[in-house]
Design a protein around this motif. Sequence first.
Motif, PDB file in Angstrom:
ATOM      1  N   SER B 177     -15.682 -65.154 -10.197  1.00  0.00           N
ATOM      2  CA  SER B 177     -15.320 -64.636  -8.883  1.00  0.00           C
ATOM      3  C   SER B 177     -13.803 -64.561  -8.752  1.00  0.00           C
ATOM      4  N   LEU B 178     -13.073 -65.543  -9.314  1.00  0.00           N
ATOM      5  CA  LEU B 178     -11.607 -65.489  -9.270  1.00  0.00           C
ATOM      6  C   LEU B 178     -11.101 -64.265 -10.026  1.00  0.00           C
ATOM      7  N   VAL B 179     -11.678 -64.024 -11.214  1.00  0.00           N
ATOM      8  CA  VAL B 179     -11.254 -62.865 -12.005  1.00  0.00           C
ATOM      9  C   VAL B 179     -11.500 -61.575 -11.229  1.00  0.00           C
ATOM     10  N   LEU B 180     -12.699 -61.473 -10.617  1.00  0.00           N
ATOM     11  CA  LEU B 180     -13.048 -60.240  -9.905  1.00  0.00           C
ATOM     12  C   LEU B 180     -12.139 -60.023  -8.702  1.00  0.00           C
ATOM     13  N   ILE B 181     -11.814 -61.121  -7.987  1.00  0.00           N
ATOM     14  CA  ILE B 181     -10.913 -60.984  -6.835  1.00  0.00           C
ATOM     15  C   ILE B 181      -9.540 -60.505  -7.305  1.00  0.00           C
ATOM     16  N   VAL B 188      -7.963 -52.295  -8.106  1.00  0.00           N
ATOM     17  CA  VAL B 188      -8.821 -51.369  -7.351  1.00  0.00           C
ATOM     18  C   VAL B 188      -8.210 -51.016  -6.005  1.00  0.00           C
ATOM     19  N   ARG B 189      -7.640 -52.025  -5.331  1.00  0.00           N
ATOM     20  CA  ARG B 189      -7.169 -51.793  -3.973  1.00  0.00           C
ATOM     21  C   ARG B 189      -6.062 -50.735  -3.938  1.00  0.00           C
ATOM     22  N   ASN B 190      -5.219 -50.741  -4.990  1.00  0.00           N
ATOM     23  CA  ASN B 190      -4.105 -49.798  -4.978  1.00  0.00           C
ATOM     24  C   ASN B 190      -4.424 -48.512  -5.727  1.00  0.00           C
ATOM     25  N   SER B 191      -5.688 -48.341  -6.117  1.00  0.00           N
ATOM     26  CA  SER B 191      -6.033 -47.123  -6.852  1.00  0.00           C
ATOM     27  C   SER B 191      -6.039 -45.941  -5.884  1.00  0.00           C
ATOM     28  N   SER B 192      -6.517 -44.828  -6.343  1.00  0.00           N
ATOM     29  CA  SER B 192      -6.361 -43.552  -5.643  1.00  0.00           C
ATOM     30  C   SER B 192      -6.658 -43.655  -4.151  1.00  0.00           C
ATOM     31  N   ARG B 193      -5.824 -43.008  -3.358  1.00  0.00           N
ATOM     32  CA  ARG B 193      -6.043 -43.008  -1.920  1.00  0.00           C
ATOM     33  C   ARG B 193      -6.357 -41.591  -1.479  1.00  0.00           C
ATOM     34  N   ASP B 194      -7.362 -41.038  -2.075  1.00  0.00           N
ATOM     35  CA  ASP B 194      -7.726 -39.665  -1.767  1.00  0.00           C
ATOM     36  C   ASP B 194      -8.610 -39.661  -0.528  1.00  0.00           C
ATOM     37  N   ARG B 195      -8.023 -39.295   0.614  1.00  0.00           N
ATOM     38  CA  ARG B 195      -8.738 -39.404   1.880  1.00  0.00           C
ATOM     39  C   ARG B 195      -9.948 -38.480   1.956  1.00  0.00           C
ATOM     40  N   THR B 196      -9.945 -37.426   1.143  1.00  0.00           N
ATOM     41  CA  THR B 196     -11.040 -36.465   1.269  1.00  0.00           C
ATOM     42  C   THR B 196     -12.339 -37.007   0.697  1.00  0.00           C
ATOM     43  N   LYS B 197     -12.221 -37.938  -0.254  1.00  0.00           N
ATOM     44  CA  LYS B 197     -13.443 -38.418  -0.906  1.00  0.00           C
ATOM     45  C   LYS B 197     -13.901 -39.732  -0.301  1.00  0.00           C
ATOM     46  N   THR B 198     -14.084 -39.749   1.007  1.00  0.00           N
ATOM     47  CA  THR B 198     -14.523 -41.002   1.629  1.00  0.00           C
ATOM     48  C   THR B 198     -15.980 -40.902   2.050  1.00  0.00           C
TER      49      THR B 198
END
Lengths: 429, 370
Positions: B177-181, B188-198
């Motif tokens: 769980s530590l590794v995944l967090i 993952v959190r900072n990956s693509s921020r493509d608003r159209t694909k939500t």
Amino acid sequence: MLAYILKRLLLVVPTLFLISIIAFYLSRNTPQDEVVSIMNMRGLEAESQNERIYKEVYYDLKLDRPNFYFSIVPRNYPHTLNSYPIAKDRALAKDLLKSSYDHKAVKASFRSFEAEKHALEEEHNSQALLDLEFLKDDADSFSRKYLDDSDKYGFILPSFRWHGLDNQYNLWLEQALFHEFGVSISDGKSALSKVRKALLWTLSFTLIDFIISIAFGLMIGLYLSRDPRNKAQMILRQILYLFYAIPVFWLATMLLIYFTTDDYGSWTNIFPSVGIDIYPGESTLKQIFLNFDKLLLPIICLSLHSLAYVSRMVENGITDELSKDYVLLSYSKGMQKKQVLKREVLKNAMTPSITLFMGALASAFSGSLVLEVIYGIPGMGRLMYNALSIADWNVAFCILMLLSLVTIIAYLIGDVLYAYFNPKVRFNN
Amino acid sequence: MKAFIRHIAFLSKRQMCALLIFAGIAIFHQFIANDKYIVAKTKSGIEFFADKGSSQYGLPSPIPYSASFMDRNNRSVGPFDKQDVSGLYHRHWLGTDSLGRDVLAGLIYGSYVAFQVGLLTVLASTVIGIFFAFWSAYYGDDGLRIDRSKIIWLLIFSGVLIFYMIYSELWIAITLSLVLIAVWTLIVRNSSRDRTKTLALPLDLLVMKLIEVINSIPGLFLILVLLSMFVKPSIWNVILVLVILRWPVITRHMRAEILKIKEEDYIMSAKSIGQSDLRIFLYHIIPMTISPIIIVSSFGFATAILLESTLSFLGIGLAVDQQTWGSIIKQARFDLSAWWLALFPGMAIYLIVILFNAVGDELNKKLRAD
């Protein structure tokens, strides 16, 4: 409207499916053991003394099958853990598998354990036998003796297992659909027939209560809202409030204590003492008819409470409506208060109560466990309680499915009536 | 807090007193009915709750019996019967049961149980209920939009975590769980921020479906099955089950309230200056829902106490030797001549239920008039 009803009716099936899965999952995780209940009913001791019989019953009930159509388990796990009949073995095997031993090695270790036990039994060496049994309490010492580290997997990956149709949930579903929900473990009768009998008993007093409370509740509610400052009505309101807040089981016990015994003077002994008389060979309906005097007290208890509740709801609904503008308009047209109440207000005030009435109708089917226990009526509540306390899952599931279906359909009818009475809802959809 | 005090001021003096007395008896039950000295001087100095045999001087409690104390000389005696006791102080004012336990002491201990069950059930179910209500009403079916790729990652991560929590040893699960967090926050959190694909999460639909399923299972079945899952009977199990039964009621009620509040202008302005959803929830929605929460809690308190006493009357869930209001009434069923076993605990339940209902009604009326 028809399309809406059809859509809702179609949604009943997945909801029932979901409920059955939840209930099935819960039933597999309760500590009660149906095999033990069956053995107790046959007058046998617990599993440790009669291991052979325990296993026989276990395989008889097909409890060794997997629980569901598929499972996602680590790769070192066997097809199903249910193949270990004894609960203690299952827990031990689970512990061993958790410390990443392969299931074939675990199975082999159990076999060598049995062999050693058998040898000791031939020698009549009871002390060594006892020591051997203690090994099963502790996974560590068991694995040290019968397993070695070469049997261990490294990091365990999940694997998907498909069990096909030969699983316990599917077996239950088959019984439910084609064989009247299977048989009860307590007397071998079909679950549906037991539930049918209990339902008749329950409905015999809850339906009467339902009719009384709605008919009189409406009348009393109307009467109370006519003039809020009238003395007689204020007293009636206080009496109703008393019955509204009184716990049903307390009222039932008090009525039982004071009105069925001679202890407090013979004039208080109005009602017959509790317990249903059994007339062998008669149909259930005839029995209910013959026992009707025993059902009077539960009917009184229930309807005093629900009458107070319904009339309060109706009165509150009407008082809310009376402050609205259209009532003023009706008065200004010269209508009497009675006319306004009956023609204009009642229909609007009733709409919020429809959901309530339908909920009450649904709960009339599930009966009242408290009253059935106190007055000894063999109704739905008691059947459910008894079935769950001996892990008689076929009966319990039959009751659950029936009551869920009734509840869902009652609310559906409620929504349809709501739309019928209230055009606003109808036009919004 | 201020809002809370303002609501309390609505109550009449009589209701206020009754509430305080009930809470006082429940909290200080050990000081009121106890077979030990409250404070005593023993050989080892001043001691609290010392045995009567161990010292000569001490401060006794007003009722010299505790709920579990059995008086062997006075079994099943009524309040007006002749009692084998030394003096009025030791008299069983409300009689005893078949084991010789004092009914008055049982009532006082029962008030503690009832208070505990009512308070904890109301607190827990309100917290759970209001969170679900917030998700379902504030976000609706399309309020919460998440990146499609993130949803997939979230599903995979939670699936893996649940799998190893169930099937492997604890240290593996924790490390994983530590590794995944770490992977989530760093990559993952900072990956693509493509608003159209939500993708919109249908939170409202999910919560309402869950409530519908819980509502269509008969309550009695749920109570019996859940309580039979615990090996050891205890009051905590009963509270847990009551919370499971209660939160849908609160969620439904609060959902309607939050739907109304959501449309107000100040929520819109809070959103437009960029306040986070959590802040809006805590600072703008919670204060506005205080009144309905207090009203629903007050009725919930009565319901919880009523259900708990019904369960202990039936002997479900609580330990056999635990004295509660319901379990005292239960004994009257087996001894029909012992009217005092049914009358007094029943009066206690009745008064408490009527008190909390009256408080709820009163607040409801006052708030509507505002």
